[in-house]
Design a protein around this motif. Structure first.
Motif, PDB file in Angstrom:
ATOM      1  N   ASP A  50      -3.801  12.270   0.126  1.00 29.26           N
ATOM      2  CA  ASP A  50      -4.325  12.913  -1.080  1.00 29.26           C
ATOM      3  C   ASP A  50      -4.576  14.412  -0.895  1.00 29.26           C
ATOM      4  OD1 ASP A  50      -4.354  10.380  -2.140  1.00 29.26           O
ATOM      5  OD2 ASP A  50      -6.489  10.377  -2.656  1.00 29.26           O
TER       6      ASP A  50
ATOM      7  N   HIS B 192       0.575   9.182  -6.129  1.00 31.18           N
ATOM      8  CA  HIS B 192       0.821  10.613  -5.933  1.00 31.18           C
ATOM      9  C   HIS B 192       1.795  11.152  -6.972  1.00 31.18           C
ATOM     10  CE1 HIS B 192      -0.628  10.633  -1.456  1.00 31.18           C
ATOM     11  NE2 HIS B 192      -1.610  10.566  -2.326  1.00 31.18           N
TER      12      HIS B 192
ATOM     13  N   ARG C 239       0.709   3.977  -2.941  1.00 31.53           N
ATOM     14  CA  ARG C 239       0.360   5.368  -2.640  1.00 31.53           C
ATOM     15  C   ARG C 239       1.363   6.347  -3.223  1.00 31.53           C
ATOM     16  NH1 ARG C 239       2.349   8.202   1.768  1.00 31.53           N
ATOM     17  NH2 ARG C 239       2.775   6.318   2.998  1.00 31.53           N
TER      18      ARG C 239
ATOM     19  N   ASN D 298       0.830  -1.209   0.000  1.00 27.78           N
ATOM     20  CA  ASN D 298       0.000   0.000   0.000  1.00 27.78           C
ATOM     21  C   ASN D 298       0.864   1.258   0.000  1.00 27.78           C
ATOM     22  OD1 ASN D 298      -2.342  -1.512   0.075  1.00 27.78           O
ATOM     23  ND2 ASN D 298      -2.470  -1.485   2.312  1.00 27.78           N
TER      24      ASN D 298
END
Lengths: 392, 392, 392, 392
Positions: A355, A280, A276, A272
């Motif tokens: 985010d 991004h 991530r 994860n």
């Protein structure tokens, strides 16, 4: 005398390290020091050392220095090499240059393979040099996995493969300072001999700890390496580490933080974490493209997941832009280093980051471009948002 | 699996370093990291560097390393010396032994003046050797101001005087790791060339920072010194320090703590700090005497104000005593090191420490002696109390 | 303008509450606030409510107020009583007086059974009044379990027994503010109807939360009780508490601390906690006796395990002594309240507290007695030490 | 059993209170408790009380309760009114409803002037009622300055003017819970008799403290007010406050935080604080408009600077949207309360908050609208950015 008024709200620390440290880590560091020779410390030490093996993906020992990443660079070299040894390095950016400078100062003789700073090191080029080195004069190949000054990745597995193909016995040393914890890294699977890292990037801690993951081959080289060393000496470390202790006073409170980091990383899950960062980075590149700007990296396969360096158009100053963004929008971005000074700025999107922080960051860049009068198209933040919402 | 029950109350960390860190310092460290290249950091750096000059009593620069004290030892040597250089050291205790080991590992040739570990180094003995060294083969005299393993002080001003008397040009290097902030120290007045210190003793911080105060003579020696160096290199540091920055990532959060330490020390006042340590040391020695035990230091003029090492009677184990005190009374004491292992234990009374903490400490020792069956007379804590109340 | 110099070392907060808060609790409180209507909060709320039931030894609900203990006193009364109701109280000390004042201000009519403030309330005396109250005019018996102003305990189980014996239907309300977490307390086994507590004593937290444990009988009384109430109203609380939430904004960050307190208490074990407080109280009384002073409590069976009030000899000022101890030895002791103002001082030995802290505390008192010129014999700290070492 | 994976990065707490607490405030709260009867506390208390006067813009006393805002509501009523008294309230939203409920529970008789929850209370309507009240049966006019459930402002100065015009002697009580520290507020200039506030909104603290600023007229009313009270009683508070102390244990650690809040507010400057909130509110409304959605407030002059409530289109669920935003984007938004439950959500933009946090917030809303399938136009975040960059 008269201070400027306080700027409200949270500072956005979007340099590519030090990164955003989770509150849980800061709070863990904020506890009374303990006796580094007592039983409680031994357990702490063992927990840290085991956790690092998981992060480095290795069963080999990981040495912890109370020092910055620069110290861990030095440690890798002085533990394995002798004065006059040749090492192969790749000039992929500013940090590669600094490591090369260090090698020369320590009395080594680096071969420095050039790049245009817009891609990682070329495994084929490395292979060519190694194949020519019939006498095995080259004792180590030193690679920066994720060049923090450019956002370009050198593919360690590919370098390993060319080394294997030409059966060159050089050690493989990798600076994973800004990649570890942000991008997949496999010390054992890639047969790296020394992996170098620091605490303040993907590991989400303040600076002050650095690391060497050490292969058995590197340990063997240590026996004959003649560069003088004491603080960085591996055998003294490993002997004490066996029971969780250190030969001299360790960075106790940062180790409290490291225990928490290991927990946090397990709670999120390594896959994860890497997904991530990749997501991004993609969102950031879409923003850059929408602004009509260029990323410093122009090799699609070499884009970093940890940071994005962005070039400003000719005639404009990246540092002026950064200053405006700092003053008006309370965000720190990374400066251009070396040959791209004032020509590029860097957006860190690694560490403990989500985010909405990314959207704040990209909005800050977009507003800064506008306030600074840097030519661009609006809509970069919107493009990132479209991507993130579609992949939420 | 099943943890032992929690022990309530505050742990007494009475080793001679790391010491008790004030809450204000821990809280200062517990804040988000900042950009080490931004304007806020520059101000932080300048504040720290100026504060250290005040603490070291010097107008010369003080270099800050993100490293333990051991690193600052190494820095002093590699910055000023060349392979094969002779240095004069005094074997006053375990830390002197370690520094001597380091010098040998780095390729230096130490002369090692012996002691019985129950006093500081003898200035006259040092003078005799220097006078014999007509050719000035000795490049540096390396002294441990406060030997943390024994609680014996070497009088730096007297060493300086004998060096001056025989007009020997050697550098004077002083390890003030466990004295600075606890006992008077005057880098400039005593014409010390390199003073070495760490963050985790009298400076009341967690470990992780260490220091070199550097005279102009030492800087001059740096120009010709041939030991390889990069991480520890002074000129690179001083160049960046001029504006408050550092050549590589500094220990940012510990520097936040250092700013607070400087404030705390000014708020107490340096003279008050030294008087407090002297008073606590005297109270401790009175307790030891009342118990009928011996301090490791048996030269009255050489007693440390920072710690007291206490010898246990023949046939008894200092380490068993320490373990009992840890388990029953939740206090960590320092172990005997080297030739006095298990023969002595050490009581740290330095750092952020008050009368009632000292009384808790001495009561813990007295109760431990009783529980462990170490022969002694009761009344040591009472003797300390009598002294403290009379000098409150 | 000119501040006095900083006093080094840790302040000894030895008032009988607020008490020493463990660092783990302070650090738990030090985290960003969360949405008190979101899912994460619901889990937090449920954890706190369940933990409190364990601490109060009850299966009945425990209500949490964002308020001081005084608020929880008020809550107990306004939730169960109507204007003009008679309540039976015992004048065991200053806090009993304050609670009685409150009852009168709220329009209740307290009967106030006197004592000499040197013992707990007499169950037989309470029984006599209840037996006379044939018409059951008395709606509640209000008892202070551990009178914080005197260090005298009223035995709740005995009060319960006399109430049962005369089959009086009054509610039994107990102020356990300074006993809970320090001395055994059994809300259900003793059939208490409302137990009142606060966060800042045996529960080792800062002040700001307070509690009502509520029996079904008390809940039934609530239905007909006519004193106006809103903030303190139980039914609104219990309805929201069922899912872990609160009718108005709760003390979120203190609840973070409460979660940690529950963990800490389980880690130590409730029996160990009570034994520790009893042992420290016995050591303290031995010190007082050795000094030749008197404890305020002179009924051996009623001594508090949480604090000891000590009387100073006629002609001497307890407050002057306290001021001297604060200024010279950096320790806060509790003042004498009400009729023993300046005649007694109070030593808190509850909360997060260990043997060496107790020895520091008693040493500070002994040194203070000497500096202040209060007649006493030396040797109190020694007597405590003899006891503690013999029972380590 | 199996926890969901950790969500990285900072949670966005964008409910309209509790708000984002600055790290400096959390760290200030995170320190050992002190004696609330000792000299250090007196200075703390005086600093807090003086700081609050500056924030409330008053020379009258400000009472501090260890309680939530709901407690300060209750305090205002019970200190000034008697059972059966008539008060005039305006039903401007959910919090007005709750205050009205409380008044009835306490035995008061509120007149409740209605609105459609999309604007503040109408001063003219209030004036009409007051003019009709020839007998001065109405004892207090109770106004919510910034209705936290709707984002609509009632103009206190206009209410004051109509009261003055009809020379009505009623007290003016104002709930400034979510306005103080975010919007201009003038207790003295507006002749408010009781201003009610809490710690957890514009004052940037955790919940747990609440306040009453009290005029002399309100103090005079207190003398004859017959509602029972003890915890909330002003005279007992003011008597102790005169020297910086409190009649019962205050929320000590939150007061440490309050000292820091006062410093932070001075460092930013009150005018800057109000301008920042106004600017963020305008940017937020532009985003809402660009999305094609409606704000709950539809009176342009009544828009709140502290929060914006946004209506979702018919047939869509605001709570489902909020849940999606929480799960996917790690942001908490405020729910719709009372008659707008599930019909609106609320964006808090008050407290310690900056431009990039606002952009993260609005981006999160925009992405949430998309993921949740709520009909809207893209470009809201962009519209906010255009405004902010143009007014940077």
């Amino acid at each position: 005398m008269s201070q400027p008024p306080r700027v409200a709200g949270r500072h956005f620390l979007q340099i590519p390290g030090p990164t955003n440290v989770p509150d849980r880590v800061l709070r863990a560091i904020d506890r009374p020091v303990i006796d580094h020779r007592g039983p409680e410390f031994g357990e702490l030490g063992r927990t840290c050392l085991a956790g690092l093996q998981e992060i480095f993906q290795t069963r080999e020992p990981v040495v912890i220095y109370p020092a910055s990443g620069t110290g861990a660079w030095e440690a890798a070299l002085v533990n394995t090499l002798s004065p006059g040894d040749t090492v192969l390095m790749a000039r992929t950016g500013w940090f590669a240059v600094l490591w090369n400078d260090m090698a020369r100062k320590l009395g080594l003789e680096p071969i420095f393979l050039d790049t245009d700073w817009r891609r990682g090191a070329d495994p084929a080029g490395i292979g060519a040099i190694l194949r020519d080195d019939r006498s095995h004069r080259i004792k180590a190949v030193c690679i920066v996995h994720n060049e923090t000054s450019t956002g370009c990745v050198t593919h360690v597995d590919q370098v390993r493969r060319v080394m294997d193909e030409c059966r060159h016995p050089a050690l493989l040393m990798v600076d994973a300072i800004s990649s570890l914890g942000a991008m997949e890294y496999r010390h054992d699977d890639w047969s790296v001999d020394v992996t170098i890292c620091g605490s303040q990037k993907g590991l989400m801690m303040p600076p002050g700890l650095s690391f060497n993951a050490v292969s058995q081959k590197a340990m063997a080289a240590n026996k004959t390496a003649k560069l003088p060393r004491n603080y960085w000496d591996w055998p003294a470390m490993l002997e004490m580490n066996a029971t969780g202790y250190f030969p001299y006073t360790p960075g106790i409170n940062l180790l409290f933080g490291l225990v928490e980091v290991v927990k946090l990383m397990r709670e999120e899950g390594f896959d994860n974490i890497f997904a991530r960062h990749a997501r991004h980075a993609e969102a950031t590149r879409r923003a850059v493209r929408a602004w009509g700007l260029e990323t410093q990296c122009d090799e699609p396969l070499d884009h970093s997941a940890a940071l994005t360096a962005v070039r400003v158009p000719e005639g404009h100053s990246a540092d002026k832009l950064r200053r405006i963004i700092l003053e008006r929008f309370n965000m720190s971005l990374g400066t251009g280093l070396g040959q791209i000074q004032d020509r590029a700025f860097r957006i860190g999107h690694l560490g403990d980051f989500g985010d909405l922080q990314l959207m704040g960051t990209l909005s800050g860049v977009e507003m800064g471009l506008r306030v600074a009068g840097v030519p661009h198209r609006a809509g970069g933040a919107q493009a990132a948002m479209d991507y993130l919402a579609g992949n939420a």
